[in-house]
Design an enzyme around this catalytic site. Structure first.
Site, PDB file in Angstrom:
ATOM      1  N   MET A  38       0.557  -1.216   0.308  1.00 20.01           N
ATOM      2  CA  MET A  38      -0.187  -0.278  -0.096  1.00 20.01           C
ATOM      3  C   MET A  38       0.745   1.376  -0.072  1.00 20.01           C
ATOM      4  O   MET A  38       0.119   2.240   0.878  1.00 20.01           O
ATOM      5  CB  MET A  38      -0.820   0.005   1.339  1.00 20.01           C
ATOM      6  CG  MET A  38      -1.710  -1.387   1.473  1.00 20.01           C
ATOM      7  SD  MET A  38      -0.645  -2.834   1.573  1.00 20.01           S
ATOM      8  CE  MET A  38       0.649  -1.978   2.908  1.00 20.01           C
ATOM      9  N   ASP A  59      -2.868  -6.734  -0.542  1.00 25.13           N
ATOM     10  CA  ASP A  59      -1.867  -5.228  -1.950  1.00 25.13           C
ATOM     11  C   ASP A  59      -0.679  -5.846  -2.293  1.00 25.13           C
ATOM     12  O   ASP A  59       0.008  -7.003  -2.136  1.00 25.13           O
ATOM     13  CB  ASP A  59      -2.085  -4.217  -0.828  1.00 25.13           C
ATOM     14  CG  ASP A  59      -1.118  -4.194  -0.248  1.00 25.13           C
ATOM     15  OD1 ASP A  59      -0.920  -5.540   0.794  1.00 25.13           O
ATOM     16  OD2 ASP A  59       0.193  -3.532   0.061  1.00 25.13           O
ATOM     17  N   GLU A  60      -0.368  -5.506  -4.034  1.00 26.11           N
ATOM     18  CA  GLU A  60       0.701  -5.089  -4.405  1.00 26.11           C
ATOM     19  C   GLU A  60       0.829  -6.771  -5.152  1.00 26.11           C
ATOM     20  O   GLU A  60       2.252  -6.647  -4.264  1.00 26.11           O
ATOM     21  CB  GLU A  60       1.331  -3.920  -3.470  1.00 26.11           C
ATOM     22  CG  GLU A  60       1.254  -2.146  -3.702  1.00 26.11           C
ATOM     23  CD  GLU A  60       2.274  -1.777  -2.694  1.00 26.11           C
ATOM     24  OE1 GLU A  60       2.127  -0.915  -3.413  1.00 26.11           O
ATOM     25  OE2 GLU A  60       2.139  -2.103  -1.757  1.00 26.11           O
ATOM     26  N   VAL A  61       0.693  -7.651  -5.523  1.00 22.77           N
ATOM     27  CA  VAL A  61       1.309  -8.622  -5.706  1.00 22.77           C
ATOM     28  C   VAL A  61       2.165  -8.735  -6.702  1.00 22.77           C
ATOM     29  O   VAL A  61       1.490  -8.741  -7.183  1.00 22.77           O
ATOM     30  CB  VAL A  61       0.393 -10.000  -5.329  1.00 22.77           C
ATOM     31  CG1 VAL A  61       0.550 -11.615  -5.406  1.00 22.77           C
ATOM     32  CG2 VAL A  61      -0.981  -9.665  -4.072  1.00 22.77           C
TER      33      VAL A  61
END
Lengths: 528, 528
Positions: A1, B331-333
């Site tokens: 994030m 998030d943000e994989v």
């Protein structure tokens, strides 16, 4: 994030981000020395079994003793958790030189007196040799000894449970003789403890000028012995938010013992609202509809009484501050009230002054004459030069505006000396670790001529006080100002940002360890 | 010489900048109450002659006593330099109501037990009346009492040498039930003292959710009782940079007593490098040239052992943290290692998973099922919603990316609940006092429908830890997060930045006075 870009992510493994973003060096020096060679050989140091051997008849034994006490404590504290017997495990290692017990200090030319005060151009050079014969720090001045002690303390690092110093040969000295940090104590008052912490950190970064922007529009915390009403009426608080004469003396002494000059700034004719709290007659009354409207502008340049007051105050300042330079400001003069005050118009007519810039120069010329009579030299903000005030060649022009590289070149081409700050405003913030921008700034990028280069005496990081208070100024300044320190001390070719990042990671933890509340420079990490 | 724009200079006189840039209010409340009326009448308060009158049989006397002790101390300290006899000089004034000795507390519905823990949707409403009859704080819950005590303490101000409170009627309650602050203890470890200071400051700003982003790629400071090796190997230091179970319990208790929920985040399947320090088998091995290259990517979604591990760990987390919500990240994989690992490709073929987004959803669906079995509710970062994971309507989708207003609308239009953070990243810095940007952000600007508005449970300020350490996090967060606190508590129409600036000036000094190292919000100034 996390939306913000991690500046140094290219330094870590592609997929495994575990651990710090930047791997800290061990025993690397900040700012980077001019010449440094290290070997694989190493000593251990037993922190409480370490001593200094000092010259006989050094001339300033108390001064030197103060410095050695500081550095003995730093070394002992670095190793406070280190086992006294751990070195025995090194004995089988061919690179192990044993236990280093002594740093020999060779102060070649002695030290003139206990009262010695740093002057511009004083040598800060030193050499430091750690080899099989022991360790020796040599310098021709006490200032070189201070810089060498700082370097020596930085060479020591913790490896497992031991203090280690490698075989090292350093020959070092600064690129620029003027390496300053401005602290503004007018927009927010900073207590003495903060100023002392800043001076400590300056010494850890080999800064040598504390530019004390002590008063400005918003408050006048300097308690004058000639005009105490200036702070009685003009400080944020007449007792708790002022610098007594004794406070100023302590700051000067604290700085002197660290080889740091204290240059006060009393900026005129603008930035003087706080002077008007007790002496409104010094300021130009502003008019609306041909009547004074109750507001005040810059100093009133039309009255002899203004110059008499400035003469009295500046006579005191030159006496209180031992430095042979005094920053007299001269920037950002708002002409509005000169324009609407009819007396100013009359005065200009009578004295053949055609423009407000000329009127500003008329004022500054008087101040310059006052300082010349006091046999003090001075720095001025660049406007004074740009506006064409006649200045002796000893004047240092402080370049701060945009297009500073061009202005700097104009100053030295005119044969004047210069200090550069345009790219080193610490109040300018970027998300993330923003020291890189400060680091990459090369002040003399546009100057080739050797004689002109010599006129650039140095640079200065500026911490304007609008948005920092005593709780935030230390992490705001450090380690961002460290980037400026290296630019001003180290060789011009020292520009490798990745190498600097690793050393700055160590240096920031070093400052933290020594009690300086520096913020992280490079993203995720920790101090061992 | 200050290049940066002084944001609030329009508030000061045109030419005379003397004194602070923004005049602080006196006794103004932050965040602004929903309805507030003040009169010219006023009491003095004798700090050590003040008491609270509490309900009989309140149900949680120790809880309440803890709060009253805190606020009694705050009031006594505010007046520690106040003359006990000063109020006599007011006696001739017709507005003077005398000395206020007691705040009556009316806790209408009592308090269920000493162990009461704040839940989403619990009322925090209160009314506070100070008039000729005395002072009374009324609330239906203990949380309302806490909020009202904070307000009461803020109404008191120092005038000359007296503590004053004006006649006041306040009816108050939050606009949003979820008002969070994220602290990231993975990128830099934050000691407990800092977390306690942050919780204090949160209470002073009526925040009610501490989103503890406790672990991430860079370090795993949570000491698990099930898998202690996670922090033994994955913390920055296995003893000094971890949170023991007892530390976690103290944080939860400290927060609870201030009406603050603690929501832990254990983010998977990305942001898990530190888990791999002790359990590399949890992570996807990265391949180069058809061979493992030694690096690791996200959690390995193809193995049952991964889900077994997560089940064990999350069973512990749900037990340790009493909140009924758990932030499970998502998030943000980074798909790189899923793409180049041949086992992942085989697994996808066998399970008819066509895309890596589907594989991510496959993983998250398993985690969601684990939490459902544990009867815990959860927050997820917005990617989980956007990628189409099947989520119960109790799920809270945490919107953080750019275009957040649009995403937020999509979330609530799909009938899901949402928390908003896109415009409240405290790691995004601007020069000067940059709270205005946070303040002006209206989270539901694109949502009109009443039922959809109800699904926006609140918002959260996020302090990512890459560039803050224990020395800088407090002034970095405060008072910038205060802007978010007011946006989330006060009425939507409270948008006057000039009025806010004056109140925030006072509120920042109030925090400083209470030991919170907040930085200045508005330019030059000082705290009285």
């Amino acid at each position: 994030m996390l939306k913000s870009i991690i500046l140094f992510s290219f330094l870590v493994g592609c997929a495994l981000a575990l651990g710090p973003a930047v791997l800290a060096t061990k025993g690397a020096v900040w700012p980077k020395p001019q010449a440094e060679e290290k070997t694989q050989d190493y000593y251990t140091i037993l922190p409480h079994g370490f001593n200094f051997k000092v010259p006989d008849n050094v001339g300033c034994p108390n001064f030197l003793n103060d410095a050695l006490t500081r550095y003995w404590t730093i070394i002992a504290t670095a190793g406070s958790k280190v086992s006294q017997n751990s070195w025995t495990r090194f004995q089988a290692d061919g690179n192990f030189l044993g236990t280093l017990q002594t740093l020999n200090i060779d102060l070649e030319a002695g030290c003139e007196s206990e009262d010695i005060y740093p002057k511009e151009g004083d040598s800060e050079n030193y050499t430091l040799v750690v080899d099989a014969q022991g360790a020796t720090l040599s310098a021709s001045t006490i200032w070189g000894v201070l810089r060498g002690l700082e370097t020596f303390s930085q060479l020591i690092y913790v490896e497992q449970d031991s203090l280690i110093i490698n075989g090292t040969t350093i020959t070092d000295g600064p690129r620029f003789t003027y390496r300053g940090l401005l602290i503004d104590t007018s927009r927010h008052f900073e207590p003495l403890t903060i100023i002392f912490a800043m001076l400590d950190a300056m010494a850890y970064n080999k800064f040598n000028v504390f530019h004390w922007h002590i008063v400005d529009d918003h408050s006048f915390p300097y308690k004058s012995r000639t005009y105490p009403e200036l702070s009685d009426e003009g400080a944020y608080h007449p007792f708790s938010k002022i610098y007594e004469q004794s406070d100023v003396a302590r700051v000067i002494e604290y700085a002197r013992l660290r080889g740091i000059r204290v240059i006060p700034e009393f900026d005129t004719p603008g930035h003087t609202s706080s002077w008007g709290a007790s002496h409104p007659e010094l300021l130009t009354a502003c008019y609306s509809n041909n009547e004074p409207n109750g507001n005040f502008g810059p100093m009133d340049p039309t009255k002899n009484s203004t110059y008499d007051f400035v003469t009295q105050l500046f006579t005191e300042i030159v006496d209180v501050f031992p430095d042979n330079y005094f920053h007299i400001g001269g920037d950002e003069v708002d002409f509005t009230c000169w324009q609407n005050n009819p007396d100013v118009g009359t005065f200009m007519g009578e004295n053949n002054i055609a423009t407000y810039k000329e009127l500003e120069s008329f004022y500054i010329q008087h101040v310059v004459d006052i300082l010349d009579n006091l046999e003090s030299q001075y720095l001025v903000w660049e406007e004074v030069f740009v506006n064409g005030v006649v200045l002796p060649n000893s004047t240092v022009v402080h370049v701060w505006k945009n297009n500073g590289l061009t202005t700097l070149r104009s100053v030295v081409q005119a044969g004047k000396r210069a200090v550069y700050s345009s790219c080193w405003y610490l109040s300018d913030l970027q998300s993330g670790g923003d020291w890189n921008g400060f680091y990459k700034c090369e002040p003399v990028a546009l100057i080739d001529d050797e004689a002109e280069l010599d006129l650039v005496v140095g640079g200065e990081a500026c911490m304007w006080g609008e948005y920092v208070n005593e709780f935030s100024i230390v992490p705001r300044v450090w380690p961002r100002a460290s980037a400026v320190a290296e630019r001003l001390w180290s060789d011009r070719e020292v520009t490798d940002v990745n190498d600097a990042a690793r050393r700055l990671e160590e240096h920031t933890c070093r400052m933290n360890k020594r009690g300086i509340a520096a913020q992280p420079p490079n993203g995720p990490g920790f101090c061992p």
